[in-house]
Motif scaffolding. Structure first.
Motif, PDB file in Angstrom:
ATOM      1  N   ALA A  57       0.840  -1.197   0.000  1.00  7.49           N
ATOM      2  CA  ALA A  57       0.000   0.000   0.000  1.00  7.49           C
ATOM      3  C   ALA A  57       0.874   1.246   0.000  1.00  7.49           C
ATOM      4  CB  ALA A  57      -0.907   0.012   1.229  1.00  7.49           C
ATOM      5  N   ARG A  58       0.365   2.290  -0.600  1.00  8.15           N
ATOM      6  CA  ARG A  58       1.071   3.565  -0.589  1.00  8.15           C
ATOM      7  C   ARG A  58       0.669   4.322   0.671  1.00  8.15           C
ATOM      8  NH1 ARG A  58      -0.809   8.410  -2.881  1.00  8.15           N
ATOM      9  NH2 ARG A  58       0.807   9.959  -2.683  1.00  8.15           N
ATOM     10  N   ILE A  59       1.630   4.684   1.461  1.00  6.65           N
ATOM     11  CA  ILE A  59       1.346   5.524   2.625  1.00  6.65           C
ATOM     12  C   ILE A  59       2.184   6.789   2.503  1.00  6.65           C
ATOM     13  CG2 ILE A  59       0.675   3.631   4.147  1.00  6.65           C
ATOM     14  CD1 ILE A  59       3.449   3.932   5.479  1.00  6.65           C
ATOM     15  N   THR A  60       1.734   7.816   3.154  1.00  7.30           N
ATOM     16  CA  THR A  60       2.443   9.089   3.111  1.00  7.30           C
ATOM     17  C   THR A  60       3.645   9.043   4.057  1.00  7.30           C
ATOM     18  OG1 THR A  60       1.207  10.070   4.935  1.00  7.30           O
ATOM     19  CG2 THR A  60       0.239  10.280   2.707  1.00  7.30           C
ATOM     20  N   PRO A  61       4.617   9.926   3.857  1.00  6.79           N
ATOM     21  CA  PRO A  61       5.729  10.009   4.819  1.00  6.79           C
ATOM     22  C   PRO A  61       5.252  10.305   6.243  1.00  6.79           C
ATOM     23  CG  PRO A  61       6.309  11.141   2.787  1.00  6.79           C
ATOM     24  CD  PRO A  61       4.846  10.776   2.683  1.00  6.79           C
ATOM     25  N   LEU A  62       4.191  11.098   6.364  1.00 12.35           N
ATOM     26  CA  LEU A  62       3.673  11.405   7.698  1.00 12.35           C
ATOM     27  C   LEU A  62       3.068  10.160   8.348  1.00 12.35           C
ATOM     28  CD1 LEU A  62       3.545  13.840   9.563  1.00 12.35           C
ATOM     29  CD2 LEU A  62       1.237  14.277   8.708  1.00 12.35           C
ATOM     30  N   ALA A  63       2.347   9.348   7.571  1.00  7.84           N
ATOM     31  CA  ALA A  63       1.808   8.090   8.100  1.00  7.84           C
ATOM     32  C   ALA A  63       2.944   7.153   8.495  1.00  7.84           C
ATOM     33  CB  ALA A  63       0.882   7.431   7.093  1.00  7.84           C
ATOM     34  N   ALA A  64       4.016   7.126   7.721  1.00  7.96           N
ATOM     35  CA  ALA A  64       5.180   6.298   8.056  1.00  7.96           C
ATOM     36  C   ALA A  64       5.800   6.749   9.380  1.00  7.96           C
ATOM     37  CB  ALA A  64       6.207   6.344   6.930  1.00  7.96           C
ATOM     38  N   ALA A  65       5.822   8.050   9.616  1.00  6.42           N
ATOM     39  CA  ALA A  65       6.352   8.567  10.881  1.00  6.42           C
ATOM     40  C   ALA A  65       5.464   8.154  12.050  1.00  6.42           C
ATOM     41  CB  ALA A  65       6.483  10.088  10.816  1.00  6.42           C
ATOM     42  N   ASN A 116      -3.919  16.797   9.963  1.00  5.86           N
ATOM     43  CA  ASN A 116      -2.877  17.160   9.017  1.00  5.86           C
ATOM     44  C   ASN A 116      -3.224  16.575   7.645  1.00  5.86           C
ATOM     45  OD1 ASN A 116      -0.429  17.203   7.451  1.00  5.86           O
ATOM     46  ND2 ASN A 116       0.674  17.586   9.362  1.00  5.86           N
ATOM     47  N   ALA A 117      -3.351  17.430   6.647  1.00  2.00           N
ATOM     48  CA  ALA A 117      -3.758  17.002   5.298  1.00  2.00           C
ATOM     49  C   ALA A 117      -2.765  16.034   4.665  1.00  2.00           C
ATOM     50  CB  ALA A 117      -3.943  18.225   4.404  1.00  2.00           C
ATOM     51  N   ASP A 118      -1.557  15.975   5.157  1.00  6.28           N
ATOM     52  CA  ASP A 118      -0.531  15.093   4.583  1.00  6.28           C
ATOM     53  C   ASP A 118      -0.509  13.698   5.207  1.00  6.28           C
ATOM     54  OD1 ASP A 118       0.344  17.107   2.872  1.00  6.28           O
ATOM     55  OD2 ASP A 118       1.746  17.901   4.362  1.00  6.28           O
ATOM     56  N   LEU A 119      -1.437  13.398   6.121  1.00  6.11           N
ATOM     57  CA  LEU A 119      -1.422  12.095   6.784  1.00  6.11           C
ATOM     58  C   LEU A 119      -1.922  10.974   5.873  1.00  6.11           C
ATOM     59  CD1 LEU A 119      -0.918  10.444   9.348  1.00  6.11           C
ATOM     60  CD2 LEU A 119      -3.250  11.012  10.057  1.00  6.11           C
ATOM     61  N   LEU A 120      -2.988  11.213   5.124  1.00  5.44           N
ATOM     62  CA  LEU A 120      -3.607  10.172   4.292  1.00  5.44           C
ATOM     63  C   LEU A 120      -3.535  10.535   2.823  1.00  5.44           C
ATOM     64  CD1 LEU A 120      -6.832   9.633   6.437  1.00  5.44           C
ATOM     65  CD2 LEU A 120      -4.721   8.280   6.509  1.00  5.44           C
ATOM     66  N   THR A 121      -3.528   9.513   1.969  1.00 10.65           N
ATOM     67  CA  THR A 121      -3.628   9.748   0.534  1.00 10.65           C
ATOM     68  C   THR A 121      -5.093  10.048   0.189  1.00 10.65           C
ATOM     69  OG1 THR A 121      -4.079   7.447  -0.050  1.00 10.65           O
ATOM     70  CG2 THR A 121      -1.746   8.099   0.124  1.00 10.65           C
ATOM     71  N   LEU A 122      -5.335  10.551  -1.003  1.00  9.68           N
ATOM     72  CA  LEU A 122      -6.715  10.802  -1.427  1.00  9.68           C
ATOM     73  C   LEU A 122      -7.526   9.519  -1.439  1.00  9.68           C
ATOM     74  CD1 LEU A 122      -6.268  13.430  -4.292  1.00  9.68           C
ATOM     75  CD2 LEU A 122      -7.114  13.793  -1.966  1.00  9.68           C
ATOM     76  N   ASP A 123      -6.936   8.417  -1.883  1.00  7.08           N
ATOM     77  CA  ASP A 123      -7.637   7.131  -1.895  1.00  7.08           C
ATOM     78  C   ASP A 123      -8.050   6.701  -0.491  1.00  7.08           C
ATOM     79  OD1 ASP A 123      -7.341   6.960  -4.628  1.00  7.08           O
ATOM     80  OD2 ASP A 123      -5.696   5.515  -4.558  1.00  7.08           O
ATOM     81  N   GLN A 124      -7.221   7.011   0.507  1.00  8.87           N
ATOM     82  CA  GLN A 124      -7.504   6.608   1.892  1.00  8.87           C
ATOM     83  C   GLN A 124      -8.571   7.486   2.539  1.00  8.87           C
ATOM     84  OE1 GLN A 124      -3.469   6.898   3.188  1.00  8.87           O
ATOM     85  NE2 GLN A 124      -2.953   4.847   2.464  1.00  8.87           N
ATOM     86  N   CYS A 125      -9.043   8.503   1.817  1.00 10.51           N
ATOM     87  CA  CYS A 125     -10.115   9.378   2.306  1.00 10.51           C
ATOM     88  C   CYS A 125     -11.437   9.079   1.611  1.00 10.51           C
ATOM     89  CB  CYS A 125      -9.731  10.844   2.087  1.00 10.51           C
ATOM     90  SG  CYS A 125      -8.281  11.356   3.037  1.00 10.51           S
TER      91      CYS A 125
END
Length: 190
Positions: free
Chosen positions: A12-20, A52-61
């Motif tokens: 799955a693609r996760i954002t850098p913020l989700a990885a943190a 934080n808008a950078d936590l999730l991808t558009l698909d995850q919303c």
């Protein structure tokens, strides 16, 4: 109950913020504390990421018109925790349920309402009694561990609500974080 699930983090693609966030939760879980304390510390960790808008991808919303939608962001290889985004369209709700493990929930967008229950012994049977109604606005977090974690959650706002959940279990392997679904108490509207 059917939920739509994205792939394990390795695919799955996760954002850098989700990885943190996942790295911080991994450090909390690695401490080997009680479920209650782990849930508390994971909740405190999650709090700073919410909204934080950078936590999730558009698909995850993205939601589902038929039911709330589960996007698994991460399931730790050893099964010790999972991070999930739940997307709720207006009026969508869970059944009344409890959990297989400790759990943390934080409102990332919108507002959610929660009704909490306790199981009241009654002879050879038991029944649910509501104990508290809570409105969880953007940024609110709660954490708990079984027993005593029976509740129902619903989107109480007019737009999409998104919450981020951390469970002390592998929800990809289990398929859900729900241990048991309870019937609605007699006389209570759904």
């Amino acid at each position: 109950m059917t939920v739509t699930t994205t792939a394990r983090t390795s695919g799955a693609r996760i954002t850098p913020l989700a990885a943190a966030l996942i790295a911080e939760v991994r450090a909390v879980v690695a401490r080997g504390l009680t479920p209650e304390l782990t849930a508390y510390l994971a909740a405190e960790t999650l709090r700073s990421y919410l909204g934080n808008a950078d936590l999730l991808t558009l698909d995850q919303c993205e939601g589902d018109p038929d039911r709330y939608r589960q996007h698994v962001l991460h399931a730790e290889e050893d099964g010790s925790f999972s991070v999930v985004a739940l997307v709720w369209l207006p009026g969508q709700r869970t059944p009344i349920h409890d959990h297989v493990s400790w759990c943390v929930a934080g409102v990332h967008q919108g507002e959610e309402s929660e009704r909490r229950y306790r199981l009241v012994p009654e002879g050879d049977a038991a029944h649910l009694a509501p104990t508290e109604d809570v409105v969880n606005p953007l940024g609110s977090v709660c954490g708990f561990a079984p027993p005593g974690d029976i509740h129902e959650v619903r989107n109480s706002c007019t737009g999409t609500a998104i919450s981020v959940h951390i469970y002390g279990a592998d929800v990809l392997r289990l398929g859900t974080s729900i241990r048991r679904v309870y019937p609605r108490p007699e006389g209570e509207r759904g």
